[in-house]
Design a protein around this motif. Sequence first.
Motif, PDB file in Angstrom:
ATOM      1  N   GLY A  95     -42.683   4.001 -28.388  1.00 27.68           N
ATOM      2  CA  GLY A  95     -42.666   3.650 -26.969  1.00 27.68           C
ATOM      3  C   GLY A  95     -41.280   3.639 -26.361  1.00 27.68           C
ATOM      4  O   GLY A  95     -41.026   4.330 -25.364  1.00 27.68           O
ATOM      5  N   PRO A  96     -40.334   2.876 -26.925  1.00 26.79           N
ATOM      6  CA  PRO A  96     -38.988   2.847 -26.345  1.00 26.79           C
ATOM      7  C   PRO A  96     -38.276   4.200 -26.348  1.00 26.79           C
ATOM      8  O   PRO A  96     -37.534   4.509 -25.424  1.00 26.79           O
ATOM      9  CB  PRO A  96     -38.250   1.829 -27.227  1.00 26.79           C
ATOM     10  CG  PRO A  96     -39.325   0.910 -27.706  1.00 26.79           C
ATOM     11  CD  PRO A  96     -40.521   1.803 -27.926  1.00 26.79           C
ATOM     12  N   ILE A  97     -38.482   5.015 -27.401  1.00 29.15           N
ATOM     13  CA  ILE A  97     -37.847   6.338 -27.415  1.00 29.15           C
ATOM     14  C   ILE A  97     -38.436   7.208 -26.299  1.00 29.15           C
ATOM     15  O   ILE A  97     -37.714   7.910 -25.581  1.00 29.15           O
ATOM     16  CB  ILE A  97     -37.999   7.018 -28.781  1.00 29.15           C
ATOM     17  CG1 ILE A  97     -37.162   6.280 -29.843  1.00 29.15           C
ATOM     18  CG2 ILE A  97     -37.561   8.486 -28.720  1.00 29.15           C
ATOM     19  CD1 ILE A  97     -37.272   6.847 -31.234  1.00 29.15           C
ATOM     20  N   ASN A  98     -39.759   7.155 -26.133  1.00 26.22           N
ATOM     21  CA  ASN A  98     -40.381   7.904 -25.045  1.00 26.22           C
ATOM     22  C   ASN A  98     -39.897   7.420 -23.682  1.00 26.22           C
ATOM     23  O   ASN A  98     -39.856   8.192 -22.716  1.00 26.22           O
ATOM     24  CB  ASN A  98     -41.910   7.777 -25.116  1.00 26.22           C
ATOM     25  CG  ASN A  98     -42.533   8.821 -26.028  1.00 26.22           C
ATOM     26  OD1 ASN A  98     -41.967   9.899 -26.227  1.00 26.22           O
ATOM     27  ND2 ASN A  98     -43.675   8.520 -26.584  1.00 26.22           N
ATOM     28  N   ALA A  99     -39.528   6.130 -23.624  1.00 28.63           N
ATOM     29  CA  ALA A  99     -39.070   5.569 -22.352  1.00 28.63           C
ATOM     30  C   ALA A  99     -37.698   6.094 -21.941  1.00 28.63           C
ATOM     31  O   ALA A  99     -37.243   5.842 -20.829  1.00 28.63           O
ATOM     32  CB  ALA A  99     -39.037   4.046 -22.429  1.00 28.63           C
ATOM     33  N   SER A 138     -33.003  -0.909 -35.927  1.00 30.67           N
ATOM     34  CA  SER A 138     -34.271  -1.586 -36.187  1.00 30.67           C
ATOM     35  C   SER A 138     -35.155  -0.753 -37.102  1.00 30.67           C
ATOM     36  O   SER A 138     -35.854  -1.284 -37.974  1.00 30.67           O
ATOM     37  CB  SER A 138     -35.006  -1.861 -34.863  1.00 30.67           C
ATOM     38  OG  SER A 138     -34.227  -2.661 -34.005  1.00 30.67           O
ATOM     39  N   GLY A 139     -35.121   0.571 -36.898  1.00 32.62           N
ATOM     40  CA  GLY A 139     -35.938   1.458 -37.715  1.00 32.62           C
ATOM     41  C   GLY A 139     -35.550   1.452 -39.182  1.00 32.62           C
ATOM     42  O   GLY A 139     -36.391   1.588 -40.071  1.00 32.62           O
ATOM     43  N   THR A 277     -38.715  -8.871 -32.742  1.00 35.59           N
ATOM     44  CA  THR A 277     -37.644  -9.501 -31.964  1.00 35.59           C
ATOM     45  C   THR A 277     -36.534  -8.504 -31.649  1.00 35.59           C
ATOM     46  O   THR A 277     -36.088  -8.376 -30.500  1.00 35.59           O
ATOM     47  CB  THR A 277     -37.055 -10.704 -32.732  1.00 35.59           C
ATOM     48  OG1 THR A 277     -38.112 -11.626 -33.024  1.00 35.59           O
ATOM     49  CG2 THR A 277     -35.991 -11.393 -31.899  1.00 35.59           C
ATOM     50  N   ALA A 278     -36.085  -7.763 -32.686  1.00 33.61           N
ATOM     51  CA  ALA A 278     -35.025  -6.772 -32.484  1.00 33.61           C
ATOM     52  C   ALA A 278     -35.497  -5.657 -31.563  1.00 33.61           C
ATOM     53  O   ALA A 278     -34.774  -5.212 -30.661  1.00 33.61           O
ATOM     54  CB  ALA A 278     -34.588  -6.198 -33.829  1.00 33.61           C
ATOM     55  N   LYS A 279     -36.749  -5.210 -31.756  1.00 31.66           N
ATOM     56  CA  LYS A 279     -37.273  -4.123 -30.930  1.00 31.66           C
ATOM     57  C   LYS A 279     -37.466  -4.572 -29.480  1.00 31.66           C
ATOM     58  O   LYS A 279     -37.298  -3.777 -28.553  1.00 31.66           O
ATOM     59  CB  LYS A 279     -38.595  -3.617 -31.500  1.00 31.66           C
ATOM     60  CG  LYS A 279     -38.457  -2.885 -32.830  1.00 31.66           C
ATOM     61  CD  LYS A 279     -39.826  -2.549 -33.381  1.00 31.66           C
ATOM     62  CE  LYS A 279     -39.752  -1.894 -34.748  1.00 31.66           C
ATOM     63  NZ  LYS A 279     -41.101  -1.699 -35.326  1.00 31.66           N
ATOM     64  N   LEU A 283     -36.053  -2.808 -26.261  1.00 33.29           N
ATOM     65  CA  LEU A 283     -36.920  -2.470 -25.135  1.00 33.29           C
ATOM     66  C   LEU A 283     -36.365  -3.051 -23.834  1.00 33.29           C
ATOM     67  O   LEU A 283     -36.397  -2.398 -22.777  1.00 33.29           O
ATOM     68  CB  LEU A 283     -38.333  -2.995 -25.386  1.00 33.29           C
ATOM     69  CG  LEU A 283     -39.341  -2.837 -24.236  1.00 33.29           C
ATOM     70  CD1 LEU A 283     -39.532  -1.374 -23.889  1.00 33.29           C
ATOM     71  CD2 LEU A 283     -40.669  -3.475 -24.601  1.00 33.29           C
ATOM     72  N   LEU A 284     -35.839  -4.274 -23.913  1.00 35.60           N
ATOM     73  CA  LEU A 284     -35.250  -4.913 -22.734  1.00 35.60           C
ATOM     74  C   LEU A 284     -34.092  -4.084 -22.180  1.00 35.60           C
ATOM     75  O   LEU A 284     -33.946  -3.928 -20.966  1.00 35.60           O
ATOM     76  CB  LEU A 284     -34.772  -6.324 -23.086  1.00 35.60           C
ATOM     77  CG  LEU A 284     -34.192  -7.157 -21.937  1.00 35.60           C
ATOM     78  CD1 LEU A 284     -35.255  -7.389 -20.869  1.00 35.60           C
ATOM     79  CD2 LEU A 284     -33.652  -8.479 -22.459  1.00 35.60           C
ATOM     80  N   LEU A 285     -33.283  -3.511 -23.079  1.00 36.74           N
ATOM     81  CA  LEU A 285     -32.175  -2.656 -22.639  1.00 36.74           C
ATOM     82  C   LEU A 285     -32.696  -1.401 -21.944  1.00 36.74           C
ATOM     83  O   LEU A 285     -32.128  -0.957 -20.939  1.00 36.74           O
ATOM     84  CB  LEU A 285     -31.297  -2.266 -23.826  1.00 36.74           C
ATOM     85  CG  LEU A 285     -30.316  -3.320 -24.348  1.00 36.74           C
ATOM     86  CD1 LEU A 285     -29.489  -2.736 -25.484  1.00 36.74           C
ATOM     87  CD2 LEU A 285     -29.399  -3.818 -23.247  1.00 36.74           C
ATOM     88  N   VAL A 286     -33.774  -0.829 -22.497  1.00 35.00           N
ATOM     89  CA  VAL A 286     -34.373   0.361 -21.871  1.00 35.00           C
ATOM     90  C   VAL A 286     -34.846   0.019 -20.459  1.00 35.00           C
ATOM     91  O   VAL A 286     -34.575   0.748 -19.497  1.00 35.00           O
ATOM     92  CB  VAL A 286     -35.556   0.880 -22.723  1.00 35.00           C
ATOM     93  CG1 VAL A 286     -36.275   2.012 -21.984  1.00 35.00           C
ATOM     94  CG2 VAL A 286     -35.071   1.388 -24.071  1.00 35.00           C
TER      95      VAL A 286
END
Length: 298
Positions: A95-99, A138-139, A277-279, A283-286
């Motif tokens: 999700g975040p990468i697609n964002a 995170s990954g 939590t890390a993800k 996501l918040l940064l995205v």
Amino acid sequence: MSAALLGCYDSLKKKALSGNAVIPILFLNTLFCSLIFLPFVVLSSTTHVLDSSVFYAPQGGWAVQKYILLKSCIVLSSWIFGYFAMKHLPLTIVGPINATRPVMVLIGALLVYGERLNGYQWTGVQLAVVSFFLLSRSGKKEGINFTHNRWIAFLVLAAALGAISGLYDKYLLASPENGGVGINRMTVQSWYNIYQLFMMGAMLLLLWYPLRKKTTPFHWNWYIVGVSVFLSAADFIYFYALSLPGAMISIVSMVRRGSVIVSFLFGAFVFHERNLTAKAFDLLLVLLGMIFLYIGSH
């Protein structure tokens, strides 16, 4: 609305692909999407029932269809890479990468259309880049090495092709006076699904079927139908928004990628994925980057 539906589409896609063969699911997706839009194509060509309605889909001849055929090739390439990546990666990574696609769209607008980024937009781009590197960290906790993982490479390719498709959409739908082709949005959505059906049919018969016993087996589930329904609805609203006068692809693309919130929640509460939590911070940064892109675009 498109973003919410797209988030549900991504989540159902993850369920449909779990332990399943990718190519048959992608074929069925194009089949069901084509069946949804085929009645509109037939009614538009043979009757006047849909004239002047939002569902009117004129054929336009080869002068129009050649542009849509190229659109089909771009989208299908993105889907193939994206489906394989989705199958093998956690939804909270996908999700975040697609964002980050709106960032790619902005860069594309910079290179292709000669647009210039202001300070807010550059801040949004930088936040998205930082979030990508944090996601790689995170990954690693889940054994996913971003620099040596082919599914991450597939996902990045899918995102890049998706961004190219977004830039091309604006060209297809914009009027000739605004530098576009001016194709009817229902014509684009209907016919690119139909072309993809024939392409995936050929791949199914030539590539997957002869080797089906040596690869992941296919099994039917009803999530596959849900994938097509949610995608068709999400794209219908997206094309409608993009066809409105003054619509900016950078804004539309950015808002549409708000779908990451829905898919992230599915990953957390339905798939019970790890390192949330890390993800969530990534996501918040995205999302913060998207806000800066929005402010900068105004």
